[in-house]
Design a protein around this motif. Structure first.
Motif, PDB file in Angstrom:
ATOM      1  N   ASN A  59       0.862  -1.313  -0.002  1.00 38.18           N
ATOM      2  CA  ASN A  59      -0.149  -0.152  -0.106  1.00 38.18           C
ATOM      3  C   ASN A  59       0.779   1.241  -0.140  1.00 38.18           C
ATOM      4  O   ASN A  59       2.033   1.312   0.756  1.00 38.18           O
ATOM      5  CB  ASN A  59      -0.828  -0.072   1.335  1.00 38.18           C
ATOM      6  CG  ASN A  59      -1.998  -1.065   1.281  1.00 38.18           C
ATOM      7  OD1 ASN A  59      -2.686  -1.332   0.261  1.00 38.18           O
ATOM      8  ND2 ASN A  59      -1.814  -1.810   2.218  1.00 38.18           N
ATOM      9  N   GLY A  60       0.522   2.325  -0.758  1.00 34.47           N
ATOM     10  CA  GLY A  60       1.122   3.340  -0.741  1.00 34.47           C
ATOM     11  C   GLY A  60       1.223   4.066  -2.043  1.00 34.47           C
ATOM     12  O   GLY A  60       0.226   4.055  -2.931  1.00 34.47           O
ATOM     13  N   THR A  61       2.430   4.941  -2.456  1.00 33.97           N
ATOM     14  CA  THR A  61       2.327   5.567  -3.600  1.00 33.97           C
ATOM     15  C   THR A  61       3.970   5.249  -4.195  1.00 33.97           C
ATOM     16  O   THR A  61       4.697   5.208  -3.641  1.00 33.97           O
ATOM     17  CB  THR A  61       2.347   7.172  -3.353  1.00 33.97           C
ATOM     18  OG1 THR A  61       1.175   7.472  -2.513  1.00 33.97           O
ATOM     19  CG2 THR A  61       2.257   7.914  -4.464  1.00 33.97           C
ATOM     20  N   ARG A 101       1.313   5.487   2.633  1.00 34.51           N
ATOM     21  CA  ARG A 101       0.908   6.896   2.382  1.00 34.51           C
ATOM     22  C   ARG A 101       0.416   7.236   1.026  1.00 34.51           C
ATOM     23  O   ARG A 101       1.078   6.836   0.010  1.00 34.51           O
ATOM     24  CB  ARG A 101       2.238   7.801   2.525  1.00 34.51           C
ATOM     25  CG  ARG A 101       1.887   9.388   2.452  1.00 34.51           C
ATOM     26  CD  ARG A 101       2.999  10.157   3.042  1.00 34.51           C
ATOM     27  NE  ARG A 101       2.727  11.469   2.656  1.00 34.51           N
ATOM     28  CZ  ARG A 101       3.719  12.479   3.057  1.00 34.51           C
ATOM     29  NH1 ARG A 101       4.595  11.989   3.919  1.00 34.51           N
ATOM     30  NH2 ARG A 101       3.480  13.795   2.645  1.00 34.51           N
ATOM     31  N   GLU A 102      -0.745   8.023   0.779  1.00 37.51           N
ATOM     32  CA  GLU A 102      -1.004   8.227  -0.322  1.00 37.51           C
ATOM     33  C   GLU A 102      -1.163   9.618  -0.696  1.00 37.51           C
ATOM     34  O   GLU A 102      -1.549  10.635   0.152  1.00 37.51           O
ATOM     35  CB  GLU A 102      -2.673   7.771  -0.604  1.00 37.51           C
ATOM     36  CG  GLU A 102      -2.698   6.390  -0.594  1.00 37.51           C
ATOM     37  CD  GLU A 102      -4.139   5.728  -0.847  1.00 37.51           C
ATOM     38  OE1 GLU A 102      -5.300   6.513  -1.185  1.00 37.51           O
ATOM     39  OE2 GLU A 102      -4.488   4.558  -0.723  1.00 37.51           O
ATOM     40  N   ILE A 140      -1.152   5.331  -7.253  1.00 35.17           N
ATOM     41  CA  ILE A 140      -1.569   4.831  -5.623  1.00 35.17           C
ATOM     42  C   ILE A 140      -1.701   3.264  -5.766  1.00 35.17           C
ATOM     43  O   ILE A 140      -2.356   2.753  -6.607  1.00 35.17           O
ATOM     44  CB  ILE A 140      -2.883   5.576  -5.445  1.00 35.17           C
ATOM     45  CG1 ILE A 140      -2.719   7.137  -5.644  1.00 35.17           C
ATOM     46  CG2 ILE A 140      -3.453   5.335  -3.831  1.00 35.17           C
ATOM     47  CD1 ILE A 140      -1.890   7.741  -4.779  1.00 35.17           C
ATOM     48  N   ARG A 186      -2.843  -0.106  -3.813  1.00 34.45           N
ATOM     49  CA  ARG A 186      -3.629  -0.695  -2.542  1.00 34.45           C
ATOM     50  C   ARG A 186      -3.559  -2.274  -2.818  1.00 34.45           C
ATOM     51  O   ARG A 186      -3.934  -2.659  -3.877  1.00 34.45           O
ATOM     52  CB  ARG A 186      -5.083  -0.330  -2.668  1.00 34.45           C
ATOM     53  CG  ARG A 186      -5.082   1.164  -2.165  1.00 34.45           C
ATOM     54  CD  ARG A 186      -6.414   1.813  -2.231  1.00 34.45           C
ATOM     55  NE  ARG A 186      -6.510   3.402  -2.145  1.00 34.45           N
ATOM     56  CZ  ARG A 186      -7.284   3.786  -2.969  1.00 34.45           C
ATOM     57  NH1 ARG A 186      -8.263   3.375  -3.644  1.00 34.45           N
ATOM     58  NH2 ARG A 186      -6.995   5.345  -2.631  1.00 34.45           N
ATOM     59  N   ASP A 234      -5.175   4.069  -8.359  1.00 32.48           N
ATOM     60  CA  ASP A 234      -5.486   5.082  -8.819  1.00 32.48           C
ATOM     61  C   ASP A 234      -4.003   5.736  -9.533  1.00 32.48           C
ATOM     62  O   ASP A 234      -3.075   5.547  -9.075  1.00 32.48           O
ATOM     63  CB  ASP A 234      -6.077   6.217  -7.615  1.00 32.48           C
ATOM     64  CG  ASP A 234      -6.793   7.316  -8.137  1.00 32.48           C
ATOM     65  OD1 ASP A 234      -6.953   7.278  -9.221  1.00 32.48           O
ATOM     66  OD2 ASP A 234      -7.165   8.245  -7.034  1.00 32.48           O
TER      67      ASP A 234
END
Ligand SMILES: [Zn+2]
Length: 153
Positions: A13-15, A64-65, A85, A87, A93
């Motif tokens: 998860n993150g960016t 962190r998004e 993004i 997940r 995204d």
């Protein structure tokens, strides 16, 4: 998966900030306020070969998004960047990287006589113009090395 992609591990998860201009990854971290003190987990690829850019940097920030406004500021130093993004290991995204009309509180004005450099300074504000950024208060223009004027803690 290509050899290039293997250099930086996948995140859950993150960016993922890809296609950052070569050598700008640390400035990206500065803009995002990431200095390691908060225990963020960050993976960097610096000067990775890129078909499109020659050399590029990749920044992966876990858990962190990024917001669109953070991405807008990134565009000043990484106009070619692509923001995904993630997940649960999937791209959930994609954020557009567009130059904002102005940025506040991000850059410091190089003009010592500028009101933003006073003892009780006002928050800096720069208008984004075609060839750089221009201080809203004193009209000083910063064209190159915008990252040198980052004012982020
Ligand atoms: Zn100024």
């Amino acid at each position: 998966m290509s050899e290039h992609e293997l250099r930086v591990s996948k995140i859950r998860n993150g960016t993922v900030i890809d296609h950052v201009s070569g050598g700008q990854a640390l400035n990206v971290l500065a803009i995002l306020g990431i200095d390691g003190e908060a225990g963020e987990s960050v993976s960097l690829g610096i000067n990775v070969p890129s078909d499109r850019l020659g050399k590029k940097d990749i920044v992966k920030v876990e858990d962190r998004e990024l917001s669109q406004s953070e991405v807008d500021v990134l565009s000043l130093i990484a106009p070619e960047a692509t923001i995904n993004i993630v997940r649960d290991y999937e791209v959930a995204d994609k954020l557009r990287v567009e130059r904002p009309d102005f940025v506040t509180g991000v850059l410091s004005c190089p003009n010592r006589n500028c009101i933003t450099q006073a003892n009780e300074p006002v928050v800096s504000k720069f208008d984004v113009v075609d060839d750089g950024v221009r201080c809203t208060y004193c009209s000083t223009i910063v064209r190159e090395d915008i990252a040198d004027h980052l004012d982020v803690d």
